[in-house]
Design a protein around this motif. Sequence first.
Motif, mmCIF file in Angstrom:
data_model
loop_
_atom_site.group_PDB
_atom_site.id
_atom_site.type_symbol
_atom_site.label_atom_id
_atom_site.label_comp_id
_atom_site.label_asym_id
_atom_site.label_seq_id
_atom_site.Cartn_x
_atom_site.Cartn_y
_atom_site.Cartn_z
ATOM 1 N N LEU A 1 12.564 3.296 -1.014
ATOM 2 C CA LEU A 1 11.558 2.761 -0.090
ATOM 3 C C LEU A 1 11.486 1.234 -0.186
ATOM 4 O O LEU A 1 11.379 0.540 0.824
ATOM 5 C CB LEU A 1 10.182 3.357 -0.395
ATOM 6 C CG LEU A 1 9.061 2.810 0.478
ATOM 7 C CD1 LEU A 1 9.224 3.294 1.905
ATOM 8 C CD2 LEU A 1 7.699 3.200 -0.044
ATOM 9 N N ALA B 1 1.186 3.993 -2.956
ATOM 10 C CA ALA B 1 0.780 5.360 -2.631
ATOM 11 C C ALA B 1 1.897 6.350 -2.962
ATOM 12 O O ALA B 1 1.640 7.439 -3.477
ATOM 13 C CB ALA B 1 0.400 5.460 -1.156
ATOM 14 N N LEU B 2 3.138 5.960 -2.679
ATOM 15 C CA LEU B 2 4.253 6.869 -2.971
ATOM 16 C C LEU B 2 4.407 7.078 -4.474
ATOM 17 O O LEU B 2 4.649 8.185 -4.937
ATOM 18 C CB LEU B 2 5.546 6.321 -2.365
ATOM 19 C CG LEU B 2 6.725 7.293 -2.385
ATOM 20 C CD1 LEU B 2 6.407 8.531 -1.575
ATOM 21 C CD2 LEU B 2 7.979 6.651 -1.843
ATOM 22 N N LEU C 1 11.597 11.143 2.517
ATOM 23 C CA LEU C 1 10.927 10.656 1.298
ATOM 24 C C LEU C 1 9.825 11.609 0.858
ATOM 25 O O LEU C 1 9.607 11.803 -0.331
ATOM 26 C CB LEU C 1 10.300 9.288 1.563
ATOM 27 C CG LEU C 1 11.156 8.037 1.415
ATOM 28 C CD1 LEU C 1 10.320 6.824 1.708
ATOM 29 C CD2 LEU C 1 11.730 7.934 0.023
ATOM 30 N N ALA D 1 1.818 9.509 -5.589
ATOM 31 C CA ALA D 1 1.829 10.854 -5.009
ATOM 32 C C ALA D 1 2.791 11.790 -5.719
ATOM 33 O O ALA D 1 2.649 12.999 -5.610
ATOM 34 C CB ALA D 1 2.177 10.773 -3.528
ATOM 35 N N ILE D 2 3.784 11.240 -6.425
ATOM 36 C CA ILE D 2 4.837 12.108 -6.966
ATOM 37 C C ILE D 2 4.630 12.314 -8.449
ATOM 38 O O ILE D 2 4.398 11.359 -9.204
ATOM 39 C CB ILE D 2 6.219 11.493 -6.678
ATOM 40 C CG1 ILE D 2 6.373 11.298 -5.176
ATOM 41 C CG2 ILE D 2 7.312 12.394 -7.204
ATOM 42 C CD1 ILE D 2 7.553 10.472 -4.796
ATOM 43 N N LEU E 1 0.829 -1.197 0.000
ATOM 44 C CA LEU E 1 0.000 0.000 0.000
ATOM 45 C C LEU E 1 0.870 1.257 0.000
ATOM 46 O O LEU E 1 0.663 2.178 -0.802
ATOM 47 C CB LEU E 1 -0.897 0.026 1.235
ATOM 48 C CG LEU E 1 -2.262 -0.628 1.162
ATOM 49 C CD1 LEU E 1 -3.015 -0.374 2.449
ATOM 50 C CD2 LEU E 1 -3.042 -0.067 -0.013
ATOM 51 N N GLY E 2 1.854 1.296 0.918
ATOM 52 C CA GLY E 2 2.713 2.467 1.009
ATOM 53 C C GLY E 2 3.480 2.694 -0.278
ATOM 54 O O GLY E 2 3.600 3.822 -0.764
ATOM 55 N N TYR E 3 4.003 1.592 -0.848
ATOM 56 C CA TYR E 3 4.793 1.688 -2.072
ATOM 57 C C TYR E 3 3.958 2.265 -3.211
ATOM 58 O O TYR E 3 4.378 3.196 -3.900
ATOM 59 C CB TYR E 3 5.298 0.284 -2.419
ATOM 60 C CG TYR E 3 6.161 0.208 -3.652
ATOM 61 C CD1 TYR E 3 7.518 0.445 -3.573
ATOM 62 C CD2 TYR E 3 5.617 -0.108 -4.881
ATOM 63 C CE1 TYR E 3 8.315 0.368 -4.696
ATOM 64 C CE2 TYR E 3 6.398 -0.188 -6.010
ATOM 65 C CZ TYR E 3 7.753 0.048 -5.914
ATOM 66 O OH TYR E 3 8.528 -0.022 -7.021
ATOM 67 N N LEU F 1 12.632 7.541 -5.438
ATOM 68 C CA LEU F 1 12.149 7.461 -4.058
ATOM 69 C C LEU F 1 11.526 6.102 -3.772
ATOM 70 O O LEU F 1 11.763 5.512 -2.719
ATOM 71 C CB LEU F 1 11.146 8.582 -3.785
ATOM 72 C CG LEU F 1 11.753 9.980 -3.779
ATOM 73 C CD1 LEU F 1 10.692 11.019 -3.499
ATOM 74 C CD2 LEU F 1 12.845 10.080 -2.726
ATOM 75 N N LEU G 1 1.514 6.360 6.293
ATOM 76 C CA LEU G 1 1.332 5.089 5.602
ATOM 77 C C LEU G 1 2.677 4.419 5.314
ATOM 78 O O LEU G 1 2.816 3.200 5.392
ATOM 79 C CB LEU G 1 0.570 5.346 4.291
ATOM 80 C CG LEU G 1 0.151 4.135 3.485
ATOM 81 C CD1 LEU G 1 -0.738 3.246 4.303
ATOM 82 C CD2 LEU G 1 -0.564 4.561 2.226
ATOM 83 N N LEU G 2 3.696 5.247 4.999
ATOM 84 C CA LEU G 2 5.004 4.675 4.685
ATOM 85 C C LEU G 2 5.732 4.239 5.944
ATOM 86 O O LEU G 2 6.409 3.199 5.970
ATOM 87 C CB LEU G 2 5.867 5.706 3.952
ATOM 88 C CG LEU G 2 5.351 6.212 2.621
ATOM 89 C CD1 LEU G 2 6.329 7.212 2.045
ATOM 90 C CD2 LEU G 2 5.161 5.066 1.670
#
Lengths: 242, 218
Positions: A160, A142-143, B148, A146-147, A138-140, A156, B161-162
């Motif tokens: 991560l 989302a990142l 980040l 987001a960019i 999920l975090g991956y 980034l 979340l990260l």
Amino acid sequence: MSIWEYANPKKFIATTTPLVPWVMGLAIACLVVGLVWGFFFTPDDFRQGSTVKIIYLHVPSALMAINAWFMMLLASLIWLVRRHHVSALAARAAAPIGIVMTLIALITGAIWGQPMWGTWWAWDPRLTSFLILFLFYLGYIALWEAIEDPDTAADLTSVLCIVGSVFAVLSRYAVNFWNQGLHQGTSVPVATGERSVSDVFFVPLLICMVGFGILFLGLVLIRTRTEIRARRMKALEARMRS
Amino acid sequence: MIALLRRDLALAVRAGGGFGLGLAFFLIVVVLVPFGVGPEAEVLTRIAPGILWVAALLAALLSLDRIFALDFEDGSLPLLATSPLPLEGVALVKGIAHWITTGLPLTLAAPALGFLLNLAPTAYLWLLLSLALGTPALSMIGTFGAALTVGLRRGGLLMSLLVLPLYVPTLIFGAEAVRRGADGLDPSTSLLMLAGITLGSFALLPFAASLALRVNLR
């Protein structure tokens, strides 16, 4: 002639175009054979009855959920070291497939666990570490979303992914500490070669595992091609606006 | 590095909020728990180690986006990046400053809050020790998360979340150490693992954080 030539997006698209139908066809063939064999032509387990048959979805998807992250780790490393765009895009393409595999494993596990253990969910090491893997995905994703700038995003998310891998492994062993659970040990240990699954179930299971692996490969190829084309579209649009 | 640390600490103290806010949040979460689960003493004793650790973790999380965001907004982050101090050092100092402003007060305040949650008397020492060993890791992991997401609008939620999945091992070992201490068992394995996580994150994450900063400042 080296493998790095395929890091050229154009070459990648040209090479994979004839490949994709074959890969997907092989995956579907494997899955049809494995699943049909598994579901209709294996005997019921003497203790678990017919519920044992969910193993043909559960085990391969769990296997691919972990291997997808591993593939993303490799692709991220290649991106950071050699800066091949296809590699970064392949990592991006693999993440949603990985998260779906994790979900399939979690859901089929719950469906299997209900009749077997009498509960949908237990806070046991294997289940919990899979839930954490789900959060990492999920975090991956989302990142990535987001960019704006694709190169920044690729850098980034690669960092991560690498840091996340270390902590994912750490969590995997950390959760062992705090509860002994219901889940059985691994059914198909590679190292010892001994299996706790009898041959009747094992052969179709193996076919399903191979099928899921090829399916993952095919999906990654298709999604990577989509990502490359989406990026080309963006570049064209930017050029038209300026 | 010392000068940068002094500057960050002075900023945190003078700007207000930085110091007290995390602590107040910690207090509020701990006070809310008995309202949520009911005031029975035995229940509170049993869940106190976990609640204290989760509350400390959330309090540390709360102040993470201050690590780089303020410097990024007023333009001092590029200056820091071009200063003679390597960016890895900057990330390390930022992590240490965050720990001094949040992790250290949390550690010192935790026994008082353990009293509120009816923590077993044998566990106080282990609570202090596990927080002292574990919160630096929380700060350093958080610094990486902040690096980040530094350039992003509304990066705070994304950062949670990260960062939260990365906090999982620290939380597990920290709460495990306190729980074993409360039960009168030997918590040294969990404490050693906590120390290992902290040392490992201080050794490796400054590099990852400075890489992320470089990308974001590009």
